[in-house]
Design a protein around this motif. Structure first.
Motif, PDB file in Angstrom:
ATOM      1  N   GLY A 124       0.281  -1.751  -0.533  1.00  0.00           N
ATOM      2  CA  GLY A 124       0.179  -0.100  -0.126  1.00  0.00           C
ATOM      3  C   GLY A 124       0.495   1.585  -0.072  1.00  0.00           C
ATOM      4  O   GLY A 124       2.266   1.270  -0.873  1.00  0.00           O
ATOM      5  N   HIS A 125       0.396   2.406   0.470  1.00  0.00           N
ATOM      6  CA  HIS A 125       0.715   3.561   0.249  1.00  0.00           C
ATOM      7  C   HIS A 125       0.966   4.355   1.814  1.00  0.00           C
ATOM      8  O   HIS A 125       0.031   3.641   2.618  1.00  0.00           O
ATOM      9  CB  HIS A 125       0.138   4.252  -0.685  1.00  0.00           C
ATOM     10  N   ASN A 126       1.475   5.687   1.914  1.00  0.00           N
ATOM     11  CA  ASN A 126       1.750   6.273   2.883  1.00  0.00           C
ATOM     12  C   ASN A 126       0.870   7.609   2.912  1.00  0.00           C
ATOM     13  O   ASN A 126       0.265   7.659   1.651  1.00  0.00           O
ATOM     14  CB  ASN A 126       3.480   6.323   3.045  1.00  0.00           C
ATOM     15  N   PRO A 127       0.221   8.119   4.196  1.00  0.00           N
ATOM     16  CA  PRO A 127       1.073   7.712   5.141  1.00  0.00           C
ATOM     17  C   PRO A 127       0.357   6.654   5.946  1.00  0.00           C
ATOM     18  O   PRO A 127       0.840   5.790   7.672  1.00  0.00           O
ATOM     19  CB  PRO A 127       1.017   8.758   6.441  1.00  0.00           C
ATOM     20  N   GLY A 128      -0.984   5.555   5.069  1.00  0.00           N
ATOM     21  CA  GLY A 128      -1.536   4.743   6.291  1.00  0.00           C
ATOM     22  C   GLY A 128      -0.582   3.581   6.558  1.00  0.00           C
ATOM     23  O   GLY A 128      -0.819   2.579   7.408  1.00  0.00           O
ATOM     24  N   ILE A 129      -0.111   3.256   5.044  1.00  0.00           N
ATOM     25  CA  ILE A 129       0.802   1.829   6.141  1.00  0.00           C
ATOM     26  C   ILE A 129       1.917   2.473   6.929  1.00  0.00           C
ATOM     27  O   ILE A 129       2.156   1.266   7.817  1.00  0.00           O
ATOM     28  CB  ILE A 129       1.787   1.306   4.766  1.00  0.00           C
ATOM     29  N   SER A 130       2.578   3.099   6.918  1.00  0.00           N
ATOM     30  CA  SER A 130       3.361   3.571   8.438  1.00  0.00           C
ATOM     31  C   SER A 130       2.485   3.488   9.593  1.00  0.00           C
ATOM     32  O   SER A 130       2.897   3.113  10.860  1.00  0.00           O
ATOM     33  CB  SER A 130       4.599   4.842   8.446  1.00  0.00           C
ATOM     34  N   GLY A 131       1.456   4.577   9.271  1.00  0.00           N
ATOM     35  CA  GLY A 131       0.063   4.861  10.431  1.00  0.00           C
ATOM     36  C   GLY A 131       0.154   2.479  11.339  1.00  0.00           C
ATOM     37  O   GLY A 131       0.195   2.852  12.278  1.00  0.00           O
ATOM     38  N   LEU A 132      -0.184   2.701  10.625  1.00  0.00           N
ATOM     39  CA  LEU A 132      -0.133   1.097  10.450  1.00  0.00           C
ATOM     40  C   LEU A 132       0.105   0.251  10.945  1.00  0.00           C
ATOM     41  O   LEU A 132       0.272  -0.945  12.174  1.00  0.00           O
ATOM     42  CB  LEU A 132      -1.269   0.028   9.500  1.00  0.00           C
ATOM     43  N   LEU A 133       1.969  -0.190  10.975  1.00  0.00           N
ATOM     44  CA  LEU A 133       2.824  -0.252  11.688  1.00  0.00           C
ATOM     45  C   LEU A 133       3.411   0.282  13.081  1.00  0.00           C
ATOM     46  O   LEU A 133       3.347  -0.653  13.767  1.00  0.00           O
ATOM     47  CB  LEU A 133       4.037   0.058  10.548  1.00  0.00           C
ATOM     48  N   THR A 134       3.171   1.276  12.909  1.00  0.00           N
ATOM     49  CA  THR A 134       2.682   2.331  14.470  1.00  0.00           C
ATOM     50  C   THR A 134       1.630   1.582  15.638  1.00  0.00           C
ATOM     51  O   THR A 134       2.294   0.842  16.358  1.00  0.00           O
ATOM     52  CB  THR A 134       2.811   3.589  14.460  1.00  0.00           C
ATOM     53  N   TYR A 135       0.625   0.991  14.843  1.00  0.00           N
ATOM     54  CA  TYR A 135      -0.635   1.206  15.599  1.00  0.00           C
ATOM     55  C   TYR A 135       0.078  -0.768  16.152  1.00  0.00           C
ATOM     56  O   TYR A 135      -0.510  -1.203  17.337  1.00  0.00           O
ATOM     57  CB  TYR A 135      -1.713   1.230  14.657  1.00  0.00           C
ATOM     58  N   LEU A 136      -0.099  -1.485  14.771  1.00  0.00           N
ATOM     59  CA  LEU A 136       0.172  -2.951  15.169  1.00  0.00           C
ATOM     60  C   LEU A 136       0.917  -2.866  16.013  1.00  0.00           C
ATOM     61  O   LEU A 136       1.099  -3.678  17.038  1.00  0.00           O
ATOM     62  CB  LEU A 136       0.345  -2.977  13.938  1.00  0.00           C
ATOM     63  N   THR A 137       2.237  -2.580  16.059  1.00  0.00           N
ATOM     64  CA  THR A 137       3.895  -2.606  17.015  1.00  0.00           C
ATOM     65  C   THR A 137       3.231  -2.654  18.079  1.00  0.00           C
ATOM     66  O   THR A 137       4.043  -2.687  19.178  1.00  0.00           O
ATOM     67  CB  THR A 137       4.761  -2.757  15.808  1.00  0.00           C
ATOM     68  N   GLY A 138       2.910  -1.205  18.461  1.00  0.00           N
ATOM     69  CA  GLY A 138       3.273  -0.051  19.004  1.00  0.00           C
ATOM     70  C   GLY A 138       4.856   0.808  19.364  1.00  0.00           C
ATOM     71  O   GLY A 138       4.707   0.777  20.232  1.00  0.00           O
ATOM     72  N   ASP A 139       5.673   0.178  18.387  1.00  0.00           N
ATOM     73  CA  ASP A 139       6.810   1.080  18.219  1.00  0.00           C
ATOM     74  C   ASP A 139       6.532   1.975  18.251  1.00  0.00           C
ATOM     75  O   ASP A 139       5.413   2.696  17.732  1.00  0.00           O
ATOM     76  CB  ASP A 139       7.611   0.248  17.034  1.00  0.00           C
ATOM     77  N   ARG A 140       7.485   3.284  18.191  1.00  0.00           N
ATOM     78  CA  ARG A 140       8.077   4.611  17.471  1.00  0.00           C
ATOM     79  C   ARG A 140       7.432   4.503  16.505  1.00  0.00           C
ATOM     80  O   ARG A 140       7.462   3.530  15.687  1.00  0.00           O
ATOM     81  CB  ARG A 140       8.908   5.087  18.321  1.00  0.00           C
ATOM     82  N   TYR A 141       7.016   5.921  16.011  1.00  0.00           N
ATOM     83  CA  TYR A 141       6.913   5.712  14.446  1.00  0.00           C
ATOM     84  C   TYR A 141       7.556   5.126  13.818  1.00  0.00           C
ATOM     85  O   TYR A 141       9.195   6.373  13.882  1.00  0.00           O
ATOM     86  CB  TYR A 141       5.531   7.634  14.001  1.00  0.00           C
ATOM     87  N   ILE A 142       8.094   5.067  12.476  1.00  0.00           N
ATOM     88  CA  ILE A 142       8.529   4.361  11.598  1.00  0.00           C
ATOM     89  C   ILE A 142       8.178   4.707   9.965  1.00  0.00           C
ATOM     90  O   ILE A 142       7.188   4.298   9.778  1.00  0.00           O
ATOM     91  CB  ILE A 142       9.114   3.025  11.649  1.00  0.00           C
TER      92      ILE A 142
END
Length: 160
Positions: A110-128
């Motif tokens: 997919g595309h940013n910013p959704g993909i990076s936001g999903l990664l952050t929410y899914l893992t709880g890590d800082r924004y990547i």
């Protein structure tokens, strides 16, 4: 957990510049973008990765990214989802939650910013911020895709 679930989250490869919203969906990958995605596919191939399903935005650049991946890696099913284009993380979560439980290796292109936001929410890590052509490998910590939500994944690796 019964069967470990692995989620491969990829931002499309580098694409040509577009003009306005009407031109955005038809932007193709650049030569550099294609070679970058191919290198990522080669790394995954060495790890003997195969996808049970790929959820892909219908934009040209995501279709091309998926095509390069599947030229090197087997995929049982590719599903083009209009909702991935310009999606927010909640929309992407809802798509993941609809995946059948027998799917153990799921990819999303997919595309940013959704993909990076999903990664952050899914893992709880800082924004990547996933750059074009980057792929995150996430181990899912729940038994069923319908249970996937905030902080239910562990980031295992990022390929670039």
């Amino acid at each position: 957990m019964k069967n470990p679930k692995i989620f491969y989250l990829m931002r499309h490869g580098e694409a040509d510049a577009g003009f306005g919203m009407s031109g955005d969906a038809v932007r193709p990958l650049t030569t550099n973008g294609k070679s970058h995605v191919f290198r990522v596919a080669q790394v995954l191939k060495k790890d003997v990765v195969q996808f049970d399903r790929i959820l892909c935005s219908p934009a040209v650049r995501t279709r091309q990214t998926t095509s390069i991946l599947t030229s090197e890696l087997p995929a049982k099913n590719i599903q083009y989802e209009e909702k991935i284009y310009e999606a927010d993380p909640d929309t992407l979560f809802r798509l993941i939650n609809q995946v059948e439980n027998e799917v153990n290796h799921l990819a999303m292109v997919g595309h940013n910013p959704g993909i990076s936001g999903l990664l952050t929410y899914l893992t709880g890590d800082r924004y990547i911020s996933l750059q074009p052509g980057m792929l995150a490998i996430i181990e899912i910590q729940v038994d069923e895709w319908k249970e996937v939500g905030r902080n239910t994944g562990i980031l295992k690796e990022i390929l670039q």
